[in-house]
Write an enzyme that holds these catalytic residues in place. Structure first.
Site, PDB file in Angstrom:
ATOM      1  N   SER A 184       0.873  -1.179   0.000  1.00 24.50           N
ATOM      2  CA  SER A 184       0.000   0.000   0.000  1.00 24.50           C
ATOM      3  C   SER A 184       0.904   1.221   0.000  1.00 24.50           C
ATOM      4  CB  SER A 184      -0.881   0.002   1.255  1.00 24.50           C
ATOM      5  OG  SER A 184      -1.515   1.252   1.446  1.00 24.50           O
ATOM      6  N   TYR A 216      -1.905  -0.616  10.642  1.00 27.12           N
ATOM      7  CA  TYR A 216      -1.921  -0.974   9.223  1.00 27.12           C
ATOM      8  C   TYR A 216      -0.652  -0.468   8.537  1.00 27.12           C
ATOM      9  CZ  TYR A 216      -3.573  -1.075   4.346  1.00 27.12           C
ATOM     10  OH  TYR A 216      -3.703  -1.293   3.001  1.00 27.12           O
TER      11      TYR A 216
END
Length: 267
Positions: free
Chosen positions: A149, A162
């Site tokens: 990501s 995350y």
């Protein structure tokens, strides 16, 4: 299956067995469709059979299958991947796509949330890679693509667990790439920005709850971080993954490639 199949211009991945995790929807589904169109034989991995079967029915070609497994369970992954290899041949391509994103302020991030984010996003990537690595080393050919990501390339507020997990995925990608550089295996990470998938729903819900904006207005807020002014589409990510798996991509190795419309520019 032959470990060195002849390349066909129409289906350059014919004869290659590819495993895609989290393939029941979103980016994983798009990646599965892309690899099947390129000729690969697919095993789709996830926790629920129904969405995997729905994706499998849409794939080009024949011989594809599914494997229901929790990627955070090392033994379950090893068993599922061994069964898949027995059914469809040695695993030549692995796309570690399965993941989850939950948000909380750093001070309110519980140990349970922290551990969950690392287990799904980072440990799951390790478990799946560990299950295929020896086979790829023996065949002297392999493609490992980790879906990270832009959160693994920069920091985002309220998703510290995350971000930490995705930074870990990129670190693991780079370390493994150095180990296998001379073994015919490439290892790369693809780093999507905000992508129009069901996973985006959590971020949209947070914006709606905090600001009172509509879902569409919340999506536009997220799209504004992309210089192109749009959300990334799953097919954008899938095409990048497909390219990394093709013959001729050998020199692309150990990279973390943003697919984010210029949000992050690697230097």
């Amino acid at each position: 299956m032959n470990s060195t199949p002849e390349t066909n211009r129409e289906t350059p991945l014919a004869g290659r067995h590819a495993v895609v995790t989290g393939a029941g929807s979103g980016i994983g589904e798009a990646i599965a469709l892309e690899l099947a169109a390129l000729g690969a034989t697919l095993t789709l991995v996830g926790r629920r059979a129904e969405p995997l079967s729905a994706t499998c029915e849409r794939l080009a070609g024949q011989g594809h299958g599914i494997a229901v497994a929790d990627i955070t369970d090392h033994a379950a992954v090893a068993a599922a991947f061994a069964d898949a290899a027995a059914a469809r041949g040695p695993i030549a391509i692995l796309v570690n796509n399965a993941g989850a994103a939950k948000s909380a302020p750093a001070g309110k991030t519980t140990p349970a949330l922290w551990n969950e984010m690392l287990a799904v996003n980072l440990t799951g990537t390790f478990n799946c890679t560990h299950a295929v690595l020896a086979g790829m080393q023996g065949a002297r050919w392999g493609r490992i693509v980790n879906i990270a990501s832009t959160a693994g390339l920069s920091g985002y507020a309220y998703v510290s667990a995350y971000c930490a997990a995705k930074h870990g995925v990129i670190g693991y990608t780079r370390a493994l790439a150095l180990e296998v550089a001379k073994q015919g295996i490439t290892v790369n990470a693809v780093c999507p920005g905000y992508t129009d998938t069901p996973l985006l729903g959590g971020a949209v819900d947070n914006i709606v709850a905090k600001t009172g904006r509509s879902d569409e207005e919340a999506k536009q807020t997220l799209a504004a971080s992309n210089p192109q002014g749009r959300l990334v589409q799953p097919a954008d990510v899938a095409r990048a993954v497909g390219w990394l798996c093709l013959p001729g991509s050998e020199a692309i190795h150990g990279q973390a490639i943003p697919v984010a419309g210029g949000e992050v520019m690697a230097g």
